[in-house]
Motif scaffolding. Structure first.
Motif, mmCIF file in Angstrom:
data_model
loop_
_atom_site.group_PDB
_atom_site.id
_atom_site.type_symbol
_atom_site.label_atom_id
_atom_site.label_comp_id
_atom_site.label_asym_id
_atom_site.label_seq_id
_atom_site.Cartn_x
_atom_site.Cartn_y
_atom_site.Cartn_z
ATOM 1 N N GLU A 95 -35.351 -11.034 -21.976
ATOM 2 C CA GLU A 95 -34.921 -11.999 -20.496
ATOM 3 C C GLU A 95 -33.360 -10.341 -19.872
ATOM 4 N N GLU A 96 -32.536 -11.095 -21.058
ATOM 5 C CA GLU A 96 -30.873 -10.249 -20.942
ATOM 6 C C GLU A 96 -31.326 -8.411 -21.177
ATOM 7 N N ARG A 97 -31.944 -8.013 -22.410
ATOM 8 C CA ARG A 97 -32.140 -6.917 -22.379
ATOM 9 C C ARG A 97 -33.371 -6.290 -20.740
ATOM 10 N N MET A 98 -33.671 -7.163 -20.288
ATOM 11 C CA MET A 98 -34.511 -6.535 -19.917
ATOM 12 C C MET A 98 -33.405 -6.116 -18.669
ATOM 13 N N ALA A 111 -33.590 -9.243 -6.615
ATOM 14 C CA ALA A 111 -34.926 -10.174 -5.956
ATOM 15 C C ALA A 111 -36.025 -9.744 -6.986
ATOM 16 N N ARG A 112 -35.735 -8.384 -6.533
ATOM 17 C CA ARG A 112 -37.040 -7.575 -7.552
ATOM 18 C C ARG A 112 -36.640 -7.271 -8.927
ATOM 19 N N MET A 113 -35.026 -7.866 -9.711
ATOM 20 C CA MET A 113 -35.546 -7.601 -11.063
ATOM 21 C C MET A 113 -36.125 -9.029 -11.507
ATOM 22 N N ALA A 114 -35.806 -9.767 -10.418
ATOM 23 C CA ALA A 114 -36.177 -11.386 -10.535
ATOM 24 C C ALA A 114 -38.127 -11.144 -10.607
ATOM 25 N N ALA A 115 -38.617 -10.167 -9.966
ATOM 26 C CA ALA A 115 -39.710 -10.302 -10.498
ATOM 27 C C ALA A 115 -41.145 -9.669 -11.194
ATOM 28 N N ASN A 123 -32.029 -15.498 -8.195
ATOM 29 C CA ASN A 123 -29.990 -16.296 -8.087
ATOM 30 C C ASN A 123 -29.546 -16.422 -9.276
ATOM 31 N N GLU A 124 -30.320 -16.525 -9.934
ATOM 32 C CA GLU A 124 -30.016 -17.342 -11.531
ATOM 33 C C GLU A 124 -29.284 -15.094 -12.156
ATOM 34 N N ILE A 125 -30.833 -14.643 -11.906
ATOM 35 C CA ILE A 125 -30.152 -13.210 -12.745
ATOM 36 C C ILE A 125 -28.574 -12.765 -11.849
ATOM 37 N N ILE A 165 -41.743 -1.929 -15.036
ATOM 38 C CA ILE A 165 -39.952 -2.181 -13.725
ATOM 39 C C ILE A 165 -40.475 -0.909 -12.656
ATOM 40 N N SER A 166 -40.919 0.029 -12.615
ATOM 41 C CA SER A 166 -40.599 1.057 -11.753
ATOM 42 C C SER A 166 -41.442 0.568 -10.130
ATOM 43 N N ASP A 167 -42.604 0.404 -11.222
ATOM 44 C CA ASP A 167 -44.279 0.392 -10.200
ATOM 45 C C ASP A 167 -44.303 0.723 -9.329
ATOM 46 N N GLY A 168 -43.780 2.177 -8.773
ATOM 47 C CA GLY A 168 -44.318 2.672 -7.829
ATOM 48 C C GLY A 168 -43.340 1.873 -6.895
#
Length: 510
Positions: A95-98, A111-115, A123-125, A165-168
């Motif tokens: 997860e950290e790497r992500m 928010a996008r990262m959390a997705a 918030n956690e991220i 990740i970028s998923d368009g």
DNA sequence: AATCTGAACAACCGCAAAGAC
DNA sequence: TGTCTTTGCGGTTGTTCAGAT
């Protein structure tokens, strides 16, 4: 329900130890809404409400559940703590790497990262990243592991995000375009504007921010690919600036953010990691990311097990104060040292008073690497004598560098998920994106280099020098100044050639 | 043992986008 | 089309806790 309401009322009033009650922002006129920490009873009520009515309509929660909380607060509580499938506990190595990877691509799009991180909240991220960033900036370390930068670069280069990740995501692209390119236009404009005063910079006629940055370097995070500070940053600043040697520097003309005169400049620079945590506004941070790749640490850097992590807060586990990316190896400091020692010292270049907003990490990277490569090429054969001819001032720089070396040694944390070797030697990171083979070829090249390094101690041996240099050259900003750099690189290994070729193609192909 | 410091976490606030009317 | 409401996001602040001094 009425019973529940009574319970809530009781809880609200009894448990409200903060005493922080106030009216909601527009909702529920005259209703005193509770603020502060949530109680278990409140949680239960909220869960109950959602089970009955589903998510949404948060502003009516208080009507139906009896909670004396504003809708916002309810939504936040539900999203961050109560909704099912939330993953609690420390972030795993993966997860950290992500997160690093995602942040390199998205910036502060929590928010996008959390997705992309199931069970984790924005918030956690955000908290994780901010904490980490603060710590790393204080330590003068780069925010991103080089492999993450490379991966981001590669993905952008190939004009495709990973499906994952970028998923368009159009929004993401918009973000990059809207927020990042503009900034880097400024950088490029300044580069172009000042190229005449930078003897080592080739012309940049065809390189515009917009032509190059779509590959990902336009992301604010890339401004952070350098440590924005160093323990003894003044020395490094001097060293960095010493070869710039133009009075224009002191007239603040050179720096790309100078045109941003209003209050936002601070914020922008801050968010780009351009400030030193020790001294907002001192230019420094010239240690290139690529240094880290020269480490001989061959740890496979397996992700730290959850079991281990759960015993310690995330970020307190494998990493030392100086290295959450852990395995990022120490820079080739002998060479760096040479550079600093041999850097010309124009008198006015040492004006450490030329402070903010001079902290363009990206720019420093260019400058520093130009000098590093140029000098190291000439001086690589007589390193051992360098320290003996250092001036007292240089010694101070040596000291600063030694400090930094220590940090980078601390960087060599085998447990980190972001260690260069882990990335280089293991496929997962590479294979998780759509460009696995292209990237893998590059990574393999690095990996081959890395495998030849037997230990951190050997990084500084003559044998590893080329490796260090070749890896040093990997630093992304190099591609900004390709043509002349090819010459400098010409006697290095094929890794450089491959990367530089790619970068050149990339730029010319835009 | 007391104090200080930093990390981690929780929550709030302001703003803006999206949707409803 | 304009206004209002709701929702979501990102930045920031406050609190707690653990380790260091």
């Amino acid at each position: 329900m009425s019973q529940m309401t009574n319970e809530v009322d009781n809880n609200v009033h009894y448990d409200d130890q903060t005493g922080s009650q106030l009216n909601d922002d527009g909702n529920g006129v005259g209703v005193v809404l509770k603020k502060g920490p949530w109680t278990a009873a409140e949680d239960a009520l909220l869960v109950n409400y959602v089970q009955k009515h589903g998510e949404g309509n948060w502003n009516v929660v208080q009507n139906y559940s009896g909670l004396s909380r504003c809708g916002k607060s309810c939504r936040l509580r539900w999203a961050n703590h109560l909704r099912p499938n939330l993953k609690k506990g420390a972030f795993t190595a993966e997860e950290e790497r992500m997160i690093a990877e995602l942040h390199a691509k998205m910036g502060n799009k929590w928010a996008r990262m959390a997705a992309h991180l199931p069970g984790r909240t924005d918030n956690e991220i955000k908290n994780y990243w901010n904490t980490r960033m603060k710590r790393r900036r204080r330590a003068g370390l780069p925010l991103y592991p080089p492999e993450v930068l490379l991966q981001a670069f590669q993905e952008r280069k190939h004009g495709q995000g990973t499906g994952e990740i970028s998923d368009g995501d159009g929004g993401h692209r918009d973000f990059l375009k809207k927020n990042n390119y503009e900034i880097h236009d400024a950088i490029f404009d300044s580069l172009k504007e000042n190229q005449g005063i930078l003897p080592f910079l080739p012309d940049l006629p065809a390189i515009s921010a917009n032509s190059f940055l779509p590959n990902g370097l336009g992301s604010p995070p890339y401004c952070n690919l350098l440590p924005s500070t160093l323990p003894n940053h003044d020395h490094l600043q001097e060293s960095t600036m010493s070869f710039i040697g133009s009075s224009e520097l002191n007239s603040n003309r050179f720096y790309p953010f100078d045109h941003i005169k209003d209050n936002t400049s601070d914020k922008i620079s801050e968010s780009f990691g351009l400030y030193s945590p020790l001294d907002r506004g001192v230019s420094h941070g010239s240690i290139c990311y690529s240094h880290s790749l020269s480490n001989g640490n061959s740890s496979t850097s397996k992700p730290t097990s959850e079991a281990v992590k759960s015993e310690l807060p995330s970020l307190q586990i494998p990493e030392t104060e100086f290295g959450s990316w852990g395995t990022s190896p120490p820079p080739p400091l002998n060479e760096s040292l040479d550079v600093f020692i041999h850097s010309p010292q124009p008198p006015n270049a040492l004006d450490s008073g030329s402070s903010s907003p001079l902290n363009s990490g990206l720019l420093d990277a260019l400058l520093y690497q130009a000098n590093t490569l140029g000098c190291s090429k000439n001086n690589s054969s007589d390193k051992s004598s360098n320290s003996s001819i250092a001036t007292p001032g240089d010694r101070a720089e040596c000291s600063a560098l030694n400090m930094y070396e220590t940090e980078w040694e601390d960087y060599a944390d085998p447990l980190s998920p972001f260690g260069a070797t882990s990335i280089l030697n293991e496929h997962p990171v590479v294979s998780t994106n759509g460009n696995s083979w292209d990237e893998w070829e590059l990574f393999q090249t690095f990996s081959d280099n890395n495998e030849r390094l037997q230990s951190i101690d050997q990084v500084w041996t003559p044998k590893s020098e080329n490796q260090s240099m070749s890896l040093l050259n990997f630093t992304l900003p190099d591609v900004l100044i390709t043509s002349d750099w090819h010459e400098l690189y010409s006697d290095h290994d094929s890794t450089n050639q491959a990367i530089m070729t790619e970068a050149s193609d990339d730029i010319s192909g835009q």
